[in-house]
Scaffold this motif. Structure first.
Motif, PDB file in Angstrom:
ATOM      1  N   ARG A 127     -42.584  12.976 -20.671  1.00 14.33           N
ATOM      2  CA  ARG A 127     -41.288  12.631 -21.257  1.00 14.33           C
ATOM      3  C   ARG A 127     -40.183  13.231 -20.401  1.00 14.33           C
ATOM      4  N   PHE A 128     -39.133  12.445 -20.216  1.00 15.67           N
ATOM      5  CA  PHE A 128     -37.903  12.967 -19.620  1.00 15.67           C
ATOM      6  C   PHE A 128     -36.864  12.919 -20.740  1.00 15.67           C
ATOM      7  N   GLY A 129     -36.580  14.036 -21.363  1.00 13.22           N
ATOM      8  CA  GLY A 129     -35.694  14.020 -22.536  1.00 13.22           C
ATOM      9  C   GLY A 129     -36.312  13.151 -23.614  1.00 13.22           C
ATOM     10  N   ASP A 130     -35.539  12.152 -24.073  1.00 13.58           N
ATOM     11  CA  ASP A 130     -36.026  11.270 -25.142  1.00 13.58           C
ATOM     12  C   ASP A 130     -36.888  10.134 -24.604  1.00 13.58           C
ATOM     13  N   PHE A 131     -36.891   9.974 -23.274  1.00 13.02           N
ATOM     14  CA  PHE A 131     -37.568   8.817 -22.675  1.00 13.02           C
ATOM     15  C   PHE A 131     -39.003   9.177 -22.292  1.00 13.02           C
ATOM     16  N   THR A 132     -39.937   8.320 -22.677  1.00 10.04           N
ATOM     17  CA  THR A 132     -41.335   8.554 -22.327  1.00 10.04           C
ATOM     18  C   THR A 132     -41.708   7.631 -21.177  1.00 10.04           C
ATOM     19  N   ALA A 133     -41.937   8.221 -19.999  1.00  9.34           N
ATOM     20  CA  ALA A 133     -42.239   7.415 -18.797  1.00  9.34           C
ATOM     21  C   ALA A 133     -43.725   7.098 -18.715  1.00  9.34           C
ATOM     22  N   VAL A 134     -44.566   8.025 -19.171  1.00  6.91           N
ATOM     23  CA  VAL A 134     -46.025   7.817 -19.178  1.00  6.91           C
ATOM     24  C   VAL A 134     -46.517   8.259 -20.552  1.00  6.91           C
ATOM     25  N   GLU A 138     -49.598  -0.589  -5.686  1.00 11.26           N
ATOM     26  CA  GLU A 138     -49.045  -1.573  -4.755  1.00 11.26           C
ATOM     27  C   GLU A 138     -48.533  -2.789  -5.528  1.00 11.26           C
ATOM     28  N   HIS A 139     -47.356  -3.279  -5.141  1.00 10.08           N
ATOM     29  CA  HIS A 139     -46.817  -4.498  -5.755  1.00 10.08           C
ATOM     30  C   HIS A 139     -47.385  -5.750  -5.100  1.00 10.08           C
ATOM     31  N   LYS A 140     -47.815  -5.632  -3.844  1.00  6.68           N
ATOM     32  CA  LYS A 140     -48.314  -6.821  -3.133  1.00  6.68           C
ATOM     33  C   LYS A 140     -49.773  -7.033  -3.529  1.00  6.68           C
ATOM     34  N   PHE A 171     -46.099   8.919  -0.281  1.00  7.29           N
ATOM     35  CA  PHE A 171     -44.991   8.568  -1.174  1.00  7.29           C
ATOM     36  C   PHE A 171     -44.512   7.140  -0.933  1.00  7.29           C
ATOM     37  N   GLN A 172     -43.806   6.611  -1.955  1.00  7.73           N
ATOM     38  CA  GLN A 172     -43.279   5.240  -1.880  1.00  7.73           C
ATOM     39  C   GLN A 172     -42.345   5.103  -0.675  1.00  7.73           C
ATOM     40  N   LEU A 173     -41.466   6.084  -0.489  1.00 10.33           N
ATOM     41  CA  LEU A 173     -40.641   6.119   0.716  1.00 10.33           C
ATOM     42  C   LEU A 173     -41.337   7.052   1.691  1.00 10.33           C
ATOM     43  N   PRO A 230     -45.175  -3.732 -13.522  1.00  5.83           N
ATOM     44  CA  PRO A 230     -43.791  -4.080 -13.189  1.00  5.83           C
ATOM     45  C   PRO A 230     -42.976  -2.840 -12.797  1.00  5.83           C
ATOM     46  N   ASN A 231     -41.837  -3.065 -12.192  1.00  3.26           N
ATOM     47  CA  ASN A 231     -40.939  -1.956 -11.840  1.00  3.26           C
ATOM     48  C   ASN A 231     -40.656  -1.100 -13.076  1.00  3.26           C
ATOM     49  N   GLY A 232     -40.713   0.196 -12.894  1.00  4.84           N
ATOM     50  CA  GLY A 232     -40.388   1.104 -13.993  1.00  4.84           C
ATOM     51  C   GLY A 232     -41.516   1.298 -14.981  1.00  4.84           C
ATOM     52  N   ALA A 233     -42.711   0.772 -14.664  1.00  2.00           N
ATOM     53  CA  ALA A 233     -43.848   0.867 -15.597  1.00  2.00           C
ATOM     54  C   ALA A 233     -44.368   2.297 -15.737  1.00  2.00           C
ATOM     55  N   GLY A 234     -44.030   3.162 -14.780  1.00  2.00           N
ATOM     56  CA  GLY A 234     -44.495   4.554 -14.860  1.00  2.00           C
ATOM     57  C   GLY A 234     -45.546   4.905 -13.828  1.00  2.00           C
ATOM     58  N   LYS A 235     -45.759   4.023 -12.852  1.00  2.00           N
ATOM     59  CA  LYS A 235     -46.852   4.227 -11.887  1.00  2.00           C
ATOM     60  C   LYS A 235     -46.633   5.484 -11.024  1.00  2.00           C
ATOM     61  N   SER A 236     -45.439   5.605 -10.445  1.00  2.00           N
ATOM     62  CA  SER A 236     -45.200   6.765  -9.585  1.00  2.00           C
ATOM     63  C   SER A 236     -45.188   8.052 -10.401  1.00  2.00           C
ATOM     64  N   THR A 237     -44.651   7.972 -11.602  1.00  2.77           N
ATOM     65  CA  THR A 237     -44.657   9.164 -12.470  1.00  2.77           C
ATOM     66  C   THR A 237     -46.095   9.567 -12.769  1.00  2.77           C
ATOM     67  N   PHE A 238     -46.934   8.571 -12.974  1.00  6.52           N
ATOM     68  CA  PHE A 238     -48.357   8.847 -13.212  1.00  6.52           C
ATOM     69  C   PHE A 238     -48.971   9.569 -12.003  1.00  6.52           C
TER      70      PHE A 238
HETATM   71  N1  LIG Z   1     -37.306  12.499 -12.871  1.00  7.48           N
HETATM   72  C1  LIG Z   1     -37.016  11.534 -13.748  1.00  7.48           C
HETATM   73  N2  LIG Z   1     -36.095  11.715 -14.725  1.00  7.48           N
HETATM   74  C2  LIG Z   1     -35.820  10.750 -15.611  1.00  7.48           C
HETATM   75  N3  LIG Z   1     -36.425   9.535 -15.632  1.00  7.48           N
HETATM   76  C3  LIG Z   1     -37.344   9.297 -14.689  1.00  7.48           C
HETATM   77  C4  LIG Z   1     -37.686  10.274 -13.700  1.00  7.48           C
HETATM   78  N4  LIG Z   1     -38.652   9.746 -12.894  1.00  7.48           N
HETATM   79  C5  LIG Z   1     -38.875   8.503 -13.355  1.00  7.48           C
HETATM   80  N5  LIG Z   1     -38.093   8.238 -14.425  1.00  7.48           N
HETATM   81  C6  LIG Z   1     -38.064   6.996 -15.185  1.00  7.48           C
HETATM   82  O1  LIG Z   1     -39.396   6.728 -15.600  1.00  7.48           O
HETATM   83  C7  LIG Z   1     -39.646   5.318 -15.571  1.00  7.48           C
HETATM   84  C8  LIG Z   1     -40.876   5.066 -14.733  1.00  7.48           C
HETATM   85  O2  LIG Z   1     -40.514   5.292 -13.361  1.00  7.48           O
HETATM   86  P1  LIG Z   1     -41.595   5.190 -12.202  1.00  7.48           P
HETATM   87  O3  LIG Z   1     -40.879   5.457 -10.918  1.00  7.48           O
HETATM   88  O4  LIG Z   1     -42.751   6.042 -12.530  1.00  7.48           O
HETATM   89  O5  LIG Z   1     -41.999   3.651 -12.310  1.00  7.48           O
HETATM   90  P2  LIG Z   1     -42.827   2.773 -11.293  1.00  7.48           P
HETATM   91  O6  LIG Z   1     -43.807   2.000 -12.091  1.00  7.48           O
HETATM   92  O7  LIG Z   1     -43.365   3.618 -10.204  1.00  7.48           O
HETATM   93  O8  LIG Z   1     -41.696   1.797 -10.754  1.00  7.48           O
HETATM   94  P3  LIG Z   1     -41.548   1.079  -9.315  1.00  7.48           P
HETATM   95  O9  LIG Z   1     -42.655   0.079  -9.217  1.00  7.48           O
HETATM   96  O10 LIG Z   1     -40.205   0.425  -9.408  1.00  7.48           O
HETATM   97  O11 LIG Z   1     -41.608   2.149  -8.278  1.00  7.48           O
HETATM   98  C9  LIG Z   1     -38.377   4.656 -15.029  1.00  7.48           C
HETATM   99  O12 LIG Z   1     -37.623   4.183 -16.129  1.00  7.48           O
HETATM  100  C10 LIG Z   1     -37.664   5.803 -14.337  1.00  7.48           C
HETATM  101  O13 LIG Z   1     -36.270   5.617 -14.357  1.00  7.48           O
END
Ligand SMILES: Nc1ncnc2c1ncn2[C@@H]1O[C@H](COP(=O)(O)OP(=O)(O)OP(=O)(O)O)[C@@H](O)[C@H]1O
Length: 261
Positions: free
Chosen positions: A15-22, A208-210, A87-89, A40-48
């Protein structure tokens, strides 16, 4: 999935504050497997990935590596155990020559590492390290570029360098976060072939998106959506899953194999 799980997470939540990324992700990778993660973008993959590799502590849940609970272990500790990522970048030192990037990767996690000049510059040691680095650069197709300042490399070559640096850490498990992102078609094929050629050396997890490219590299596919793992298994079956088609392509009835590009 066959074989022992080398990497596993149970109920991982971030969780980031109130938002649950994973949210409550339970996931296993068997030793020697090549696994893919899409979503999809923002699904939480990189956070995972950040949870698996120790960049972020989970809000809830546990991470295991080689059967050991590493939840409390930081990223460096996990690298030392053999859990390595890119990393992604692309993350390389642009201002340094290519060879120096590789030297830093090879020496940083060497068992006797210290940052003193005598360690880095002792002549016998230096020769051994330089030879190992040149060999590693050759493996990733960068021979002859060792003295070039990294910033002058193409993005595709920087990606190869980053993968080579990760491989120099002798990973048991290598996590690649969108290794084909930002590359031209020719570079994509190049990096795809590189991954194909080296993947037998370690357990591999790729975000990977591709998708069509990813499917040439992995034998298991997982899909994330809104922080959760919504499908997992044989790639063909996963891509035919109505829920995956709905959330990923907005069409549960879609029967066309997506190119993902
Ligand atoms: N450090 C952070 N603080 C707050 N929110 C975050 C943080 N890192 C990621 N998020 C949010 O968590 C959600 C998931 O992000 P994440 O980068 O894990 O997605 P993703 O699936 O890897 O997306 P993409 O395919 O676009 O890279 C997004 O809404 C992002 O804005």
């Amino acid at each position: 999935m066959s074989g022992e799980a080398i990497l596993e997470c149970r109920g991982a939540t971030k969780r980031f504050g109130d938002f649950t990324a994973v949210e409550g992700v339970t996931y296993k990778v068997a030793e020697g497997e090549s696994a893919g993660i899409i979503g999809p973008n923002g699904a939480g993959k990189s956070t995972f990935f950040n949870l698996l590799t120790g960049l972020f502590p989970p809000s809830e849940g546990q991470i295991f590596f080689g059967g050991r609970d590493v939840t409390a272990l930081g990223a460096e500790g996990r690298v030392a155990l053999g859990l390595v990522r890119t990393f992604q970048l692309v993350s390389v030192f642009n201002s340094l020559p290519v060879l120096d990037n590789m030297v830093l990767a090879v020496t940083r996690f060497s068992p006797n590492f210290d940052s003193t000049p005598s360690f880095m510059m002792g002549s016998a040691h230096k020769k051994r390290i330089t030879d190992a680095c040149l060999e590693q650069l050759e493996l990733v197709g960068l021979s002859g570029l060792e003295r070039v300042i990294t910033d002058e490399l193409s993005y595709g070559d920087k990606r190869k360098l980053e993968i080579g640096m990760a491989m120099a850490l002798k990973p048991q498990v290598l996590l690649l976060d969108e290794p084909l992102a930002g590359l031209s078609d020719v570079e994509i094929t190049d990096v795809q072939e590189l991954i194909q050629a080296v993947k037998h050396q370690f357990t591999l997890v790729i975000i990977e998106h591709k998708i069509s490219r990813l499917l040439t590299l992995v034998n298991r596919l997982s899909v994330m959506h809104e922080g959760r793992l919504i499908a997992e298994g044989d790639p063909d079956k996963v891509l035919d899953d109505p829920l995956v088609r709905e959330v990923y392509w907005g069409d549960a009835a879609c029967t066309v194999r997506p190119s993902g590009e």
